[in-house]
Scaffold this active site. Structure first.
Site, PDB file in Angstrom:
ATOM      1  N   TYR A  33      -1.822  -0.673  10.490  1.00 55.30           N
ATOM      2  CA  TYR A  33      -1.808  -0.862   9.039  1.00 55.30           C
ATOM      3  C   TYR A  33      -0.626  -0.476   8.285  1.00 55.30           C
ATOM      4  O   TYR A  33       0.091  -1.195   7.595  1.00 55.30           O
ATOM      5  CB  TYR A  33      -3.081  -0.292   8.177  1.00 55.30           C
ATOM      6  CG  TYR A  33      -3.232  -0.526   7.082  1.00 55.30           C
ATOM      7  CD1 TYR A  33      -3.633  -1.742   6.324  1.00 55.30           C
ATOM      8  CD2 TYR A  33      -3.042   0.389   5.977  1.00 55.30           C
ATOM      9  CE1 TYR A  33      -3.858  -2.065   5.192  1.00 55.30           C
ATOM     10  CE2 TYR A  33      -3.149   0.283   4.496  1.00 55.30           C
ATOM     11  CZ  TYR A  33      -3.419  -0.967   4.043  1.00 55.30           C
ATOM     12  OH  TYR A  33      -3.687  -1.207   2.889  1.00 55.30           O
ATOM     13  N   SER A  52       0.772  -1.133  -0.014  1.00 59.41           N
ATOM     14  CA  SER A  52       0.089   0.153   0.057  1.00 59.41           C
ATOM     15  C   SER A  52       0.907   1.247   0.232  1.00 59.41           C
ATOM     16  O   SER A  52       1.998   1.167   0.560  1.00 59.41           O
ATOM     17  CB  SER A  52      -0.856   0.083   1.095  1.00 59.41           C
ATOM     18  OG  SER A  52      -1.462   1.413   1.259  1.00 59.41           O
TER      19      SER A  52
END
Length: 237
Positions: free
Chosen positions: A146, A132
């Protein structure tokens, strides 16, 4: 001729969203594709029927199950690790067990899958992990765990690229920004905030991410390894 005719591809986390687009891309290009799913049985079975691929249930939070799935699927030419989760909220209030589960799925599973795949992977194999842009930039609060998990994948790619490079096996990370999926719809409540950071003010598509994965898995990318490939409309620029 299809680019991947005669090639064996395993996609961990392939039943929905970006994973499903990757399955369709490889299957459409002639590969023999197996993909895993956790809870989305109906979506997985429908995708398998549509693409002629094989769906197998595997819990990416279970290290031994991930290793066994890769071992049972080997030798494979291309491994794509797409499985991943996110949890949101104040780091001071998050359940430690949920954070541990996130790390097992987002970090441990890609590492163990890549190592197990490389044991039998032929010369010139490809390992691609979906990370990501939040591994580079986290502009909002509540997503620290995350961000940690996606940054860890950068070290995974750099380190394993050196370990496997003598065999011509490449290891790369694809780092999407906002992508239109069920988990992050283009018309969702966060769209205006996300688009405000971007040069191209729209969500990307799962097919665009699959296109980058397909290129990294193909013959033109044989000299590309240990690298992060961001596809985010300049979200992280």
């Amino acid at each position: 001729m299809p680019t991947f005719k005669g090639k064996s591809v395993l996609v961990l986390g392939g039943s929905r969203g970006i994973g499903a687009a990757i399955v369709r891309r490889f299957a459409g290009d002639g590969a023999d594709v197996t993909f895993t799913y956790a809870g989305s049985r109906d979506a997985a079975e429908k995708l398998a029927e549509e693409t002629g691929s094989t769906a197998v249930q595997t819990d990416s939070a279970d290290r031994d199950a991930v290793i066994a799935r890769v071992r049972d699927s080997s030798p494979i030419d291309v491994l794509v690790v797409n499985s991943g989760i996110a949890i949101f909220g104040d780091a001071l209030e998050q359940d430690p067990d949920e954070v541990e589960r996130l790390l097992r799925i987002n970090v441990h599973a890609p590492y163990h899958a890549a190592v197990e795949a490389a044991r039998q992977m032929p010369e010139g194999g490809r390992i691609i992990v979906i990370g990501s842009v939040n591994g580079d930039r986290m502009p909002i609060s509540g997503m620290a765990s995350y961000a940690v998990s996606k940054s860890a994948l950068q070290g995974l790619a750099r380190g394993l690229a050196r370990d496997f490079g003598p065999r011509g096996i490449t290891v790369n990370v694809v780092q999407p920004g906002p992508i239109d999926t069920d988990a992050n719809p283009a018309d969702g409540p966060m769209k205006d905030l996300m688009h405000s950071f971007m040069a191209i003010k729209r969500h990307g598509t799962a097919d665009e991410v699959a296109g980058m994965v397909g290129w990294l898995a193909g013959p033109e990318a044989g000299f590309v390894t240990g690298a992060m490939h961001t596809i985010d409309g300049a979200f992280g620029a």
